[in-house]
Scaffold this motif. Sequence first.
Motif, PDB file in Angstrom:
ATOM      1  N   ILE A  22       0.861  -1.179   0.000  1.00 57.66           N
ATOM      2  CA  ILE A  22       0.000   0.000   0.000  1.00 57.66           C
ATOM      3  C   ILE A  22       0.897   1.228   0.000  1.00 57.66           C
ATOM      4  O   ILE A  22       1.733   1.400   0.887  1.00 57.66           O
ATOM      5  CB  ILE A  22      -0.936   0.024   1.227  1.00 57.66           C
ATOM      6  N   LYS A  23       0.720   2.071  -0.993  1.00 56.49           N
ATOM      7  CA  LYS A  23       1.602   3.230  -1.153  1.00 56.49           C
ATOM      8  C   LYS A  23       0.803   4.523  -1.060  1.00 56.49           C
ATOM      9  O   LYS A  23      -0.276   4.645  -1.644  1.00 56.49           O
ATOM     10  CB  LYS A  23       2.315   3.158  -2.512  1.00 56.49           C
ATOM     11  N   ILE A  24       1.333   5.486  -0.307  1.00 54.48           N
ATOM     12  CA  ILE A  24       0.716   6.813  -0.208  1.00 54.48           C
ATOM     13  C   ILE A  24       1.368   7.701  -1.254  1.00 54.48           C
ATOM     14  O   ILE A  24       2.575   7.932  -1.226  1.00 54.48           O
ATOM     15  CB  ILE A  24       0.918   7.417   1.199  1.00 54.48           C
ATOM     16  N   VAL A  25       0.554   8.200  -2.194  1.00 53.04           N
ATOM     17  CA  VAL A  25       1.080   8.996  -3.300  1.00 53.04           C
ATOM     18  C   VAL A  25       0.186  10.209  -3.515  1.00 53.04           C
ATOM     19  O   VAL A  25      -1.028  10.080  -3.668  1.00 53.04           O
ATOM     20  CB  VAL A  25       1.104   8.175  -4.608  1.00 53.04           C
ATOM     21  N   ASP A  26       0.781  11.421  -3.527  1.00 53.88           N
ATOM     22  CA  ASP A  26       0.028  12.634  -3.867  1.00 53.88           C
ATOM     23  C   ASP A  26      -1.302  12.734  -3.109  1.00 53.88           C
ATOM     24  O   ASP A  26      -2.362  12.909  -3.700  1.00 53.88           O
ATOM     25  CB  ASP A  26      -0.250  12.684  -5.373  1.00 53.88           C
ATOM     26  N   ASN A  27      -1.237  12.582  -1.809  1.00 57.39           N
ATOM     27  CA  ASN A  27      -2.435  12.673  -0.951  1.00 57.39           C
ATOM     28  C   ASN A  27      -3.469  11.599  -1.248  1.00 57.39           C
ATOM     29  O   ASN A  27      -4.641  11.749  -0.946  1.00 57.39           O
ATOM     30  CB  ASN A  27      -3.090  14.060  -1.076  1.00 57.39           C
ATOM     31  N   GLY A  28      -3.021  10.523  -1.861  1.00 57.10           N
ATOM     32  CA  GLY A  28      -3.928   9.422  -2.157  1.00 57.10           C
ATOM     33  C   GLY A  28      -3.298   8.095  -1.801  1.00 57.10           C
ATOM     34  O   GLY A  28      -2.172   8.026  -1.288  1.00 57.10           O
ATOM     35  N   VAL A  29      -4.035   7.041  -2.082  1.00 64.48           N
ATOM     36  CA  VAL A  29      -3.596   5.684  -1.765  1.00 64.48           C
ATOM     37  C   VAL A  29      -3.682   4.848  -3.034  1.00 64.48           C
ATOM     38  O   VAL A  29      -4.649   4.959  -3.797  1.00 64.48           O
ATOM     39  CB  VAL A  29      -4.494   5.058  -0.675  1.00 64.48           C
ATOM     40  N   LYS A  30      -2.681   4.009  -3.261  1.00 65.14           N
ATOM     41  CA  LYS A  30      -2.781   3.044  -4.344  1.00 65.14           C
ATOM     42  C   LYS A  30      -2.120   1.751  -3.919  1.00 65.14           C
ATOM     43  O   LYS A  30      -1.281   1.718  -3.006  1.00 65.14           O
ATOM     44  CB  LYS A  30      -2.198   3.588  -5.647  1.00 65.14           C
ATOM     45  N   VAL A  31      -2.521   0.688  -4.576  1.00 58.85           N
ATOM     46  CA  VAL A  31      -1.982  -0.637  -4.278  1.00 58.85           C
ATOM     47  C   VAL A  31      -0.950  -0.982  -5.336  1.00 58.85           C
ATOM     48  O   VAL A  31      -1.196  -0.846  -6.533  1.00 58.85           O
ATOM     49  CB  VAL A  31      -3.103  -1.693  -4.279  1.00 58.85           C
ATOM     50  N   ILE A  32       0.209  -1.450  -4.877  1.00 64.71           N
ATOM     51  CA  ILE A  32       1.247  -1.918  -5.777  1.00 64.71           C
ATOM     52  C   ILE A  32       1.338  -3.442  -5.617  1.00 64.71           C
ATOM     53  O   ILE A  32       1.877  -3.935  -4.625  1.00 64.71           O
ATOM     54  CB  ILE A  32       2.612  -1.281  -5.460  1.00 64.71           C
ATOM     55  N   PRO A  33       0.771  -4.214  -6.557  1.00 64.44           N
ATOM     56  CA  PRO A  33       0.822  -5.669  -6.410  1.00 64.44           C
ATOM     57  C   PRO A  33       2.223  -6.210  -6.633  1.00 64.44           C
ATOM     58  O   PRO A  33       2.983  -5.672  -7.438  1.00 64.44           O
ATOM     59  CB  PRO A  33      -0.139  -6.164  -7.496  1.00 64.44           C
ATOM     60  N   LYS A  34       2.567  -7.262  -5.910  1.00 58.32           N
ATOM     61  CA  LYS A  34       3.840  -7.947  -6.127  1.00 58.32           C
ATOM     62  C   LYS A  34       3.623  -9.074  -7.146  1.00 58.32           C
ATOM     63  O   LYS A  34       2.570  -9.157  -7.771  1.00 58.32           O
ATOM     64  CB  LYS A  34       4.388  -8.448  -4.788  1.00 58.32           C
ATOM     65  N   GLU A  35       4.613  -9.906  -7.310  1.00 57.42           N
ATOM     66  CA  GLU A  35       4.563 -10.861  -8.427  1.00 57.42           C
ATOM     67  C   GLU A  35       3.387 -11.822  -8.322  1.00 57.42           C
ATOM     68  O   GLU A  35       2.679 -12.074  -9.292  1.00 57.42           O
ATOM     69  CB  GLU A  35       5.880 -11.638  -8.490  1.00 57.42           C
ATOM     70  N   ASN A  36       3.153 -12.369  -7.143  1.00 56.14           N
ATOM     71  CA  ASN A  36       2.062 -13.341  -6.971  1.00 56.14           C
ATOM     72  C   ASN A  36       1.213 -12.964  -5.763  1.00 56.14           C
ATOM     73  O   ASN A  36       1.746 -12.586  -4.715  1.00 56.14           O
ATOM     74  CB  ASN A  36       2.622 -14.751  -6.762  1.00 56.14           C
ATOM     75  N   LEU A  37      -0.087 -13.090  -5.918  1.00 56.22           N
ATOM     76  CA  LEU A  37      -0.982 -12.893  -4.776  1.00 56.22           C
ATOM     77  C   LEU A  37      -1.016 -14.171  -3.954  1.00 56.22           C
ATOM     78  O   LEU A  37      -1.045 -15.273  -4.504  1.00 56.22           O
ATOM     79  CB  LEU A  37      -2.389 -12.554  -5.266  1.00 56.22           C
ATOM     80  N   LYS A  38      -1.015 -14.012  -2.629  1.00 59.90           N
ATOM     81  CA  LYS A  38      -0.969 -15.158  -1.733  1.00 59.90           C
ATOM     82  C   LYS A  38      -2.317 -15.378  -1.055  1.00 59.90           C
ATOM     83  O   LYS A  38      -3.014 -14.427  -0.699  1.00 59.90           O
ATOM     84  CB  LYS A  38       0.103 -14.950  -0.658  1.00 59.90           C
ATOM     85  N   SER A  39      -2.650 -16.639  -0.854  1.00 61.33           N
ATOM     86  CA  SER A  39      -3.861 -16.980  -0.109  1.00 61.33           C
ATOM     87  C   SER A  39      -3.651 -16.700   1.372  1.00 61.33           C
ATOM     88  O   SER A  39      -2.523 -16.600   1.852  1.00 61.33           O
ATOM     89  CB  SER A  39      -4.208 -18.452  -0.324  1.00 61.33           C
ATOM     90  N   THR A  40      -4.745 -16.588   2.098  1.00 59.61           N
ATOM     91  CA  THR A  40      -4.656 -16.268   3.528  1.00 59.61           C
ATOM     92  C   THR A  40      -5.957 -16.688   4.207  1.00 59.61           C
ATOM     93  O   THR A  40      -6.877 -17.209   3.562  1.00 59.61           O
ATOM     94  CB  THR A  40      -4.403 -14.754   3.724  1.00 59.61           C
ATOM     95  N   ILE A  41      -6.042 -16.459   5.493  1.00 54.05           N
ATOM     96  CA  ILE A  41      -7.289 -16.651   6.238  1.00 54.05           C
ATOM     97  C   ILE A  41      -7.807 -15.275   6.623  1.00 54.05           C
ATOM     98  O   ILE A  41      -7.076 -14.458   7.183  1.00 54.05           O
ATOM     99  CB  ILE A  41      -7.070 -17.522   7.495  1.00 54.05           C
ATOM    100  N   ILE A  42      -9.070 -15.013   6.326  1.00 50.22           N
ATOM    101  CA  ILE A  42      -9.665 -13.693   6.546  1.00 50.22           C
ATOM    102  C   ILE A  42     -10.844 -13.827   7.497  1.00 50.22           C
ATOM    103  O   ILE A  42     -11.769 -14.598   7.237  1.00 50.22           O
ATOM    104  CB  ILE A  42     -10.136 -13.090   5.201  1.00 50.22           C
ATOM    105  N   ASP A  43     -10.798 -13.094   8.582  1.00 50.82           N
ATOM    106  CA  ASP A  43     -11.928 -13.024   9.514  1.00 50.82           C
ATOM    107  C   ASP A  43     -12.771 -11.818   9.117  1.00 50.82           C
ATOM    108  O   ASP A  43     -12.354 -10.673   9.266  1.00 50.82           O
ATOM    109  CB  ASP A  43     -11.424 -12.884  10.951  1.00 50.82           C
ATOM    110  N   GLY A  44     -13.953 -12.077   8.583  1.00 54.23           N
ATOM    111  CA  GLY A  44     -14.794 -10.995   8.081  1.00 54.23           C
ATOM    112  C   GLY A  44     -15.783 -10.438   9.081  1.00 54.23           C
ATOM    113  O   GLY A  44     -16.630  -9.619   8.720  1.00 54.23           O
ATOM    114  N   SER A  45     -15.672 -10.817  10.363  1.00 57.37           N
ATOM    115  CA  SER A  45     -16.677 -10.410  11.349  1.00 57.37           C
ATOM    116  C   SER A  45     -16.709  -8.904  11.569  1.00 57.37           C
ATOM    117  O   SER A  45     -17.749  -8.340  11.896  1.00 57.37           O
ATOM    118  CB  SER A  45     -16.440 -11.127  12.678  1.00 57.37           C
ATOM    119  N   GLN A  46     -15.553  -8.236  11.408  1.00 58.98           N
ATOM    120  CA  GLN A  46     -15.487  -6.800  11.674  1.00 58.98           C
ATOM    121  C   GLN A  46     -15.638  -5.959  10.402  1.00 58.98           C
ATOM    122  O   GLN A  46     -15.715  -4.741  10.475  1.00 58.98           O
ATOM    123  CB  GLN A  46     -14.157  -6.452  12.352  1.00 58.98           C
ATOM    124  N   CYS A  47     -15.668  -6.600   9.238  1.00 60.92           N
ATOM    125  CA  CYS A  47     -15.706  -5.836   7.981  1.00 60.92           C
ATOM    126  C   CYS A  47     -16.552  -6.553   6.931  1.00 60.92           C
ATOM    127  O   CYS A  47     -16.063  -6.811   5.812  1.00 60.92           O
ATOM    128  CB  CYS A  47     -14.298  -5.578   7.469  1.00 60.92           C
TER     129      CYS A  47
END
Length: 433
Positions: free
Chosen positions: A283-308
């Motif tokens: 996650i990069k802060i650029v010119d008062n904004g936010v953008k995502v810089i993806p890396k080579e491969n996206l990784k799987s994970t475990i996500i707890d969605g109870s709060q979002c």
Amino acid sequence: MGNFKIYPRKLKGVVKIPPSKSMAHRGVICAALGNGISKIRNISYSDDIIATINAMRSLGAIITKEDDYLYIVGINSKQCKKNIDLNRTIDCNESGSTLRFLVPISCVFEGKNRFIGRGNLGKRPLDTYYDIFDNQKIKYSYKKGKLDLKTEGLLKNGEFKLRGDISSQFISGLLFALPLLDGDSKIIITTELESKGYIDLTLSAMRDFGIEIINNDYKEFIIRGNQTYESVDYRIEGDYSQAAFFLVADTLGSDVLITDLNLKSLQGDKEIIDILEKMNVKIKIVDNGVKVIPKENLKSTIIDGSQCPDVIPVVSLAASLCAGKTEIVNVGRLRIKECDRLKAITMELSKLGAKIIEKEDSLIIDGVKSLKGGVKVWSHKDHRIAMMLSIASTVCEEPIIIEDYECVSKSYPQFFEDFKSLGGNFDEWNLGK
């Protein structure tokens, strides 16, 4: 409703995220409960926010709409006393927040209330409030499966015991109402509290409008009675639940700079940042904004969605393209949103080539290398499903047709204008052709 044919194309440019719907609900309510004139700036007139504006008007507030701000004369102002209708109808449209916030608030004021609405709103449980009505001898009646709730009687101060694994909207509704009563009150949470972020938003807004609540580690809330909501000049911050769509678009190869996000926000949906970082992006802060810089491969994970819970549809899209198996857990409440979102996510992303197993309160997603497209998908008349599918189109091999796209007006009326300004390519499609 209408249908769009969307052609595969990455997005590029700058988008100003619309104001937070969660904070707009809260700002409008707090201002309308006051005894002076407030200005609510940076507001977007989505269907849900219009429902809350009209609901507070039903209780007597004078609300003047301008292009992107509101003037609100609070219900307790002298000029509003004569506006209070003793036999009022509150139309919640499809807004669960409006309904659950306004039920206890309306019981602070003399008169009879009738709540009506549309879509799946009548299927959302209100048993928590019915138990309170029974205990306090407030008269009520309702129709099963359809929103037509009638109440008569005044809410009384006291001790309220609520489960923490129900919607936080019940707790917020009581928090808004109880400071206006003559005596002190206490809300006791009897189980672990989910969606703490939404309670934080409520307490933050109330504090900004001069209301003091003591939060004892989310286990109990002490509310002093006879408090007054102050008049405030209040700006609504950008919405992380809407930013999530473009953050995921970036994760999947688009190049969008997202502006007007408060990096210190209390919004629970800010969790999208942490989720995407776990998927191997920067996650990069650029010119008062936010953008995502993806890396080579996206990784799987475990996500707890109870709060979002609201970001889970578009997070599921990202997970569909991660290497390995992603588990999204504690999301059973998604079944009673505008549609059964777990079912909708599974059904529609599977049409595009995703591999998803739907469980009772979770999703198991095996990542694939690409999504195919070339099919017709359905929004289920749910704004977050429609927007998720639109972002999915940017990584499909072939165009897709989205049925009932106009439901985005519920939370983000200008979504497709922003999508087009970023290079999104779509046109109206007649399914009868």
